[in-house]
Scaffold this motif. Structure first.
Motif, PDB file in Angstrom:
ATOM      1  N   ALA A   9       0.831  -1.206   0.000  1.00 21.11           N
ATOM      2  CA  ALA A   9       0.000   0.000   0.000  1.00 21.11           C
ATOM      3  C   ALA A   9       0.864   1.254   0.000  1.00 21.11           C
ATOM      4  O   ALA A   9       0.518   2.265  -0.623  1.00 21.11           O
ATOM      5  CB  ALA A   9      -0.932  -0.004   1.212  1.00 21.11           C
ATOM      6  N   GLU A  10       2.005   1.203   0.688  1.00 19.80           N
ATOM      7  CA  GLU A  10       2.895   2.361   0.722  1.00 19.80           C
ATOM      8  C   GLU A  10       3.485   2.637  -0.660  1.00 19.80           C
ATOM      9  O   GLU A  10       3.674   3.791  -1.054  1.00 19.80           O
ATOM     10  CB  GLU A  10       4.000   2.123   1.752  1.00 19.80           C
ATOM     11  N   VAL A  11       3.764   1.569  -1.413  1.00 21.55           N
ATOM     12  CA  VAL A  11       4.283   1.735  -2.776  1.00 21.55           C
ATOM     13  C   VAL A  11       3.214   2.350  -3.675  1.00 21.55           C
ATOM     14  O   VAL A  11       3.493   3.252  -4.476  1.00 21.55           O
ATOM     15  CB  VAL A  11       4.753   0.373  -3.335  1.00 21.55           C
ATOM     16  N   VAL A  12       1.977   1.855  -3.547  1.00 21.68           N
ATOM     17  CA  VAL A  12       0.872   2.400  -4.341  1.00 21.68           C
ATOM     18  C   VAL A  12       0.665   3.879  -4.022  1.00 21.68           C
ATOM     19  O   VAL A  12       0.470   4.710  -4.920  1.00 21.68           O
ATOM     20  CB  VAL A  12      -0.425   1.607  -4.083  1.00 21.68           C
ATOM     21  N   GLN A  13       0.723   4.233  -2.730  1.00 19.36           N
ATOM     22  CA  GLN A  13       0.539   5.626  -2.329  1.00 19.36           C
ATOM     23  C   GLN A  13       1.635   6.513  -2.916  1.00 19.36           C
ATOM     24  O   GLN A  13       1.372   7.633  -3.376  1.00 19.36           O
ATOM     25  CB  GLN A  13       0.552   5.738  -0.804  1.00 19.36           C
ATOM     26  N   SER A  14       2.868   6.016  -2.910  1.00 21.24           N
ATOM     27  CA  SER A  14       3.978   6.785  -3.466  1.00 21.24           C
ATOM     28  C   SER A  14       3.789   7.027  -4.964  1.00 21.24           C
ATOM     29  O   SER A  14       4.007   8.143  -5.462  1.00 21.24           O
ATOM     30  CB  SER A  14       5.297   6.046  -3.211  1.00 21.24           C
ATOM     31  N   LEU A  15       3.362   5.978  -5.692  1.00 20.11           N
ATOM     32  CA  LEU A  15       3.116   6.125  -7.129  1.00 20.11           C
ATOM     33  C   LEU A  15       1.971   7.105  -7.379  1.00 20.11           C
ATOM     34  O   LEU A  15       2.039   7.943  -8.291  1.00 20.11           O
ATOM     35  CB  LEU A  15       2.798   4.761  -7.744  1.00 20.11           C
ATOM     36  N   TRP A  16       0.932   7.011  -6.570  1.00 22.77           N
ATOM     37  CA  TRP A  16      -0.226   7.906  -6.699  1.00 22.77           C
ATOM     38  C   TRP A  16       0.193   9.359  -6.482  1.00 22.77           C
ATOM     39  O   TRP A  16      -0.166  10.248  -7.261  1.00 22.77           O
ATOM     40  CB  TRP A  16      -1.284   7.484  -5.685  1.00 22.77           C
ATOM     41  N   ASN A  17       0.968   9.595  -5.417  1.00 26.69           N
ATOM     42  CA  ASN A  17       1.413  10.960  -5.123  1.00 26.69           C
ATOM     43  C   ASN A  17       2.283  11.506  -6.250  1.00 26.69           C
ATOM     44  O   ASN A  17       2.127  12.658  -6.679  1.00 26.69           O
ATOM     45  CB  ASN A  17       2.193  10.989  -3.805  1.00 26.69           C
ATOM     46  N   GLY A  18       3.217  10.685  -6.731  1.00 18.35           N
ATOM     47  CA  GLY A  18       4.091  11.122  -7.811  1.00 18.35           C
ATOM     48  C   GLY A  18       3.328  11.431  -9.083  1.00 18.35           C
ATOM     49  O   GLY A  18       3.631  12.412  -9.786  1.00 18.35           O
ATOM     50  N   SER A  19       2.316  10.611  -9.385  1.00 16.05           N
ATOM     51  CA  SER A  19       1.508  10.840 -10.590  1.00 16.05           C
ATOM     52  C   SER A  19       0.745  12.153 -10.493  1.00 16.05           C
ATOM     53  O   SER A  19       0.637  12.902 -11.470  1.00 16.05           O
ATOM     54  CB  SER A  19       0.536   9.671 -10.796  1.00 16.05           C
ATOM     55  N   TRP A  20       0.210  12.444  -9.297  1.00 17.67           N
ATOM     56  CA  TRP A  20      -0.526  13.692  -9.118  1.00 17.67           C
ATOM     57  C   TRP A  20       0.400  14.901  -9.240  1.00 17.67           C
ATOM     58  O   TRP A  20       0.042  15.925  -9.837  1.00 17.67           O
ATOM     59  CB  TRP A  20      -1.230  13.708  -7.761  1.00 17.67           C
ATOM     60  N   ILE A  21       1.592  14.801  -8.660  1.00 21.39           N
ATOM     61  CA  ILE A  21       2.543  15.915  -8.755  1.00 21.39           C
ATOM     62  C   ILE A  21       2.912  16.169 -10.212  1.00 21.39           C
ATOM     63  O   ILE A  21       2.940  17.319 -10.680  1.00 21.39           O
ATOM     64  CB  ILE A  21       3.795  15.609  -7.914  1.00 21.39           C
ATOM     65  N   ALA A  22       3.188  15.085 -10.956  1.00 27.97           N
ATOM     66  CA  ALA A  22       3.533  15.228 -12.373  1.00 27.97           C
ATOM     67  C   ALA A  22       2.363  15.812 -13.162  1.00 27.97           C
ATOM     68  O   ALA A  22       2.552  16.678 -14.033  1.00 27.97           O
ATOM     69  CB  ALA A  22       3.933  13.870 -12.945  1.00 27.97           C
ATOM     70  N   ALA A  23       1.137  15.357 -12.857  1.00 32.72           N
ATOM     71  CA  ALA A  23      -0.038  15.857 -13.573  1.00 32.72           C
ATOM     72  C   ALA A  23      -0.272  17.339 -13.291  1.00 32.72           C
ATOM     73  O   ALA A  23      -0.583  18.122 -14.200  1.00 32.72           O
ATOM     74  CB  ALA A  23      -1.269  15.043 -13.180  1.00 32.72           C
ATOM     75  N   LEU A  24      -0.115  17.749 -12.030  1.00 32.23           N
ATOM     76  CA  LEU A  24      -0.319  19.155 -11.681  1.00 32.23           C
ATOM     77  C   LEU A  24       0.750  20.044 -12.308  1.00 32.23           C
ATOM     78  O   LEU A  24       0.459  21.155 -12.772  1.00 32.23           O
ATOM     79  CB  LEU A  24      -0.321  19.316 -10.159  1.00 32.23           C
TER      80      LEU A  24
END
Length: 222
Positions: A9-24
Motif C-alpha cells: 500500500a505504501e508503494v501504491v501511495q507513493s506512485l499515486w502521489n508522484g503521478s498527481w505531482i507530475a499531472a499538476l
C-alpha cells in the motif's frame, strides 16, 4: 485515501502521489502557455491586423513531440517498476488465504502451519456484519481468488489495491501486513448482481499470538 496497512500500500501511495505531482506540474505549464497565447497573440480590439501567423516551427514541433514522450516514458518506468513489485510472489508465505467470491458474499479459508480456518458470510448491510478475515500483523499473506459464478473484485481500501475474481482464472497476489492492528472494511468492487452493494466483509489485523489462538480455535471447531 485511507491509511495503508501493507508494505504494498505504501508503494501504491507513493506512485499515486508522484503521478498527481507530475499531472499538476504538466497542467500548470499547459495553463500557463494557454494564458500566454491568449494575452500576447490575440486579435487587438481596434486593429484590423491578424496576429502573426506561423505555419511551421520545427524546434517547437520537436519540443512538443519529444517532451511528452519523455514524460510518458518516465511515468511508464515507475508504473512498470511498482507493478512488478506488487505482483511479486514469495515461495513461502506465512499464511495462505483462499478467497471464494460468490453471489453475494465471501468464503475465506485461511491456512498456516497445517491448520485451517474457514469463514462463510451472507449479504450484509455494513462491513461489520460481513464475514471477518483475521490476519496476523507483520506477515506475508498469499491470496488465491476464485469465483464459481460471475466476475467479482476483492477490494480492501486500506490495501490500496484490488484484484478481480474471475471464474476459471487463477488469480493470486501477496501482501506484507504492517504492525497496525485493527478492523478494516472490504467489499466487492465489481457490479455482480442485485445484492452487489451488500457483498461486504472486514479484515482484522491482530498480533501473532492472537492469530495463532484464533486458528487453533477455528481448526478445532471444524
Amino acid at each position: 485515501m485511507p491509511e495503508g496497512i501493507t508494505e504494498q500500500a505504501e508503494v501504491v501511495q507513493s506512485l499515486w502521489n508522484g503521478s498527481w505531482i507530475a499531472a499538476l506540474a504538466t497542467g500548470a505549464v499547459v495553463w500557463g502557455l494557454i494564458l500566454w497565447s491568449v494575452a500576447f497573440h490575440r486579435k487587438r480590439k481596434n486593429s484590423q491586423e491578424l496576429p502573426p501567423q506561423v505555419r511551421y516551427n520545427l524546434p517547437i514541433e520537436m519540443l512538443y513531440t519529444i517532451v511528452p514522450l519523455i514524460m510518458v516514458s518516465v511515468l511508464f518506468f515507475f508504473t512498470a517498476r511498482d507493478q512488478d513489485y506488487l505482483n511479486e510472489m514469495s515461495g513461502t508465505p506465512d499464511v495462505k488465504v483462499k478467497v471464494e467470491a460468490f453471489q453475494w458474499s465471501w468464503r475465506f479459508t485461511s491456512e498456516t502451519g497445517g491448520k485451517k480456518a474457514e469463514v462463510v458470510g451472507v449479504p450484509a448491510d455494513n462491513y461489520e456484519q460481513g464475514p471477518q478475515l483475521v490476519l496476523p500483523v507483520g506477515k506475508t499473506i498469499e491470496f488465491d481468488l476464485v469465483s464459481p459464478d460471475v466476475i467479482h473484485s476483492f477490494w480492501v481500501p486500506a490495501f490500496k489495491f484490488k484484484r478481480d475474481v474471475i471464474p476459471g482464472v487463477d488469480n493470486k497476489f501477496q501482501v506484507k501486513t504492517l504492525d497496525k492492528p485493527g478492523v478494516y472494511a472490504g467489499r466487492c468492487a465489481e457490479l455482480c448482481g442485485v445484492d452487489h452493494s451488500r457483498m461486504l466483509f472486514n479484515v482484522k489485523l491482530v498480533p501473532q499470538a492472537e492469530f495463532d489462538q484464533y486458528i487453533a480455535t477455528q481448526a478445532g471447531a471444524q
